[in-house]
Design a protein around this motif. Sequence first.
Motif, short mmCIF file in Angstrom:
data_model
loop_
_atom_site.label_atom_id
_atom_site.label_comp_id
_atom_site.label_asym_id
_atom_site.label_seq_id
_atom_site.Cartn_x
_atom_site.Cartn_y
_atom_site.Cartn_z
N CYS A 94 0.99 -1.29 0.08
CA CYS A 94 0.11 -0.14 -0.04
C CYS A 94 0.95 1.17 0.00
CB CYS A 94 -1.01 -0.01 1.09
SG CYS A 94 -2.40 1.05 1.06
N ASP A 95 0.93 1.92 1.19
CA ASP A 95 1.68 3.31 1.16
C ASP A 95 3.08 3.18 1.32
OD1 ASP A 95 -0.67 4.29 0.75
OD2 ASP A 95 -1.03 4.88 2.88
N LEU B 171 0.70 6.21 -2.16
CA LEU B 171 0.10 5.62 -3.01
C LEU B 171 0.90 5.17 -4.34
CD1 LEU B 171 -3.30 7.03 -3.91
CD2 LEU B 171 -2.33 4.74 -4.34
N ALA B 172 1.88 6.38 -4.56
CA ALA B 172 2.58 6.15 -6.00
C ALA B 172 3.15 4.96 -6.16
CB ALA B 172 3.19 7.67 -6.30
N SER B 173 2.93 3.96 -7.26
CA SER B 173 3.73 2.76 -7.24
C SER B 173 5.05 3.14 -7.92
CB SER B 173 3.01 1.88 -8.20
OG SER B 173 2.70 2.36 -9.36
N ARG B 174 5.03 4.31 -8.48
CA ARG B 174 6.31 5.08 -8.96
C ARG B 174 7.24 5.23 -8.01
NH1 ARG B 174 4.08 9.06 -11.91
NH2 ARG B 174 4.54 10.56 -9.90
N LEU C 207 -2.68 -3.17 -3.46
CA LEU C 207 -2.89 -2.51 -4.52
C LEU C 207 -1.96 -3.16 -5.81
CD1 LEU C 207 -2.96 1.41 -3.95
CD2 LEU C 207 -4.62 0.26 -5.28
N GLY D 69 -5.94 0.17 8.98
CA GLY D 69 -6.85 1.24 8.19
C GLY D 69 -7.75 0.37 7.18
N ASP E 287 2.40 -0.70 8.79
CA ASP E 287 2.97 -1.72 7.91
C ASP E 287 4.24 -1.62 8.04
OD1 ASP E 287 0.32 -2.25 6.94
OD2 ASP E 287 0.43 -1.12 5.16
#
Lengths: 339, 165
Positions: A10-11, A46-49, A84, A137, A301
């Motif tokens: 995730c984050d 969030l950004a997988s990048r 994700l 969460g 996490d």
Amino acid sequence: MKILAIESSCDETAAAVVEDGTRVLSSVVASQIAVHHVYGGVVPELASRKHVEAIVPVVREALADAGIDRSELDAVAVTQGPGLVGALLVGFSYAKAYAWGLGIPCVGVNHLEGHMSSIFLGDNPPAFPYVALLVSGGHTSLYYVTGPTDYELMGQTRDDAVGEAYDKVSKMLGLGYPGGVVIDGLAQKGNPKAIAFPRPYLDKKAFDFSFSGLKSAVGRYLKDFPDPDETRLYDIAASFQESVAVVLCHKLIYAAKVKNCRHIAVVGGVAANSRVRAIVAEAASRNHLSFHTPELQYCGDNAAMIGAIGYHRRVEGCALGLNEDAYSRARLPSNSKHK
Amino acid sequence: MNIKPSYIGELLAAGRLVLTTDSTEETEEVGRLMGRAINGPIVMTLAGDLGSGKTCFARGLARGLGVDERYPVTSPTYTIVNEYPGRLPLFHLDLYRLGGGEELEEIGYRDMQQQEGVIVVEWPERSDDDELGTDLAIVLGEEGPDERVITMRCLHPNVDLREQV
């Protein structure tokens, strides 16, 4: 057995080195690192990048902190799901390639089983069987645990997860993110009995949860009494938190009685909540139960917990094939043993 | 639930359909009827305040699409995407935590669109109907503690509600 563990569901981008599923040699979580310049800036949600940018330095740092060379690793463990898919794939593909390059096995593990196993990191693990409350969460569930990889789902939320209810209430109050930390801080200055928010038990003898109605009750209260002053804000936070903690505690203690367990555990990000910890500790002592919860750094996490479950899965002989894929979706809950 | 008949001509003329529900059960039932009516890929958005019943509607939708009762349909706020197997694959999204529409790419939205399923999006305001490819825009408004007004607007080029007037 020394395992390099990787988590990117995730984050957070996280890596750890864990020995025999209990001893943490290192644990690095990218978004919590103070020196952001190593990664070219703060790692946003969030950004997988961003996972792609962080993964190499995070793994390198985990090995350096552990003071070992990668040739000393026995296996790699990685979160395979749920999460994700774009984020998962970064850690998952990296871990498979890393293990393949070293000629050691790679074990894919379930993120939720990781949280459950965070309780084994340290010197005070619970004795089997025990009842575990997983609160974070995205998840709120209660398990009857009979072995490191053997457990039964007793109940779960029907709508919002606890952490999510915190985030939404925080948003309604015009406060920041993550809501759990903010509301916990304010609640300590407020009166938990000031406002009678509903206690969402559903059925007192069942193990499912529901927090959507409580969230809506706070919303309605704010419509009736808008623009709370500081004292009122503290009271709202404290009263909301009390409702959450009382219900979680009731279900956990009741589950332990039904299952005749002497040990209970609370794991996941919300396990860091001060009121949840306090109320469960008090109820546990009243009911002569032994209460276990991970160190604060292993509640949210992290990769150390992935190393803990990865160890047990590896002992069982699990290893990923090169063509195996990550999975985004939580699998159908069942009351039998599930992977 | 009641469809307000006096509105219908006027609303259809404006390309809208409005329903009122008196309880969370009724809101879920509207979602279920919608789910039963769907037999092909569709993208719908669900707008409304916190607590207005978006997840409740989506739960009904899932049941109407034949998603097994054993799957609890829970809020995707934190997880961003929850996927369920039904008659058609169902993707339940919440864009609340997204920075903007450009992040759709990173959550794999294009992949979801290619799977010919049902996509239901909460907090669509983070993106827009063009980016999402919205066919049906649904808004849940709060009238009282339990009463909700559900407004549906069809954006699909093949459907023109105005022709029905």
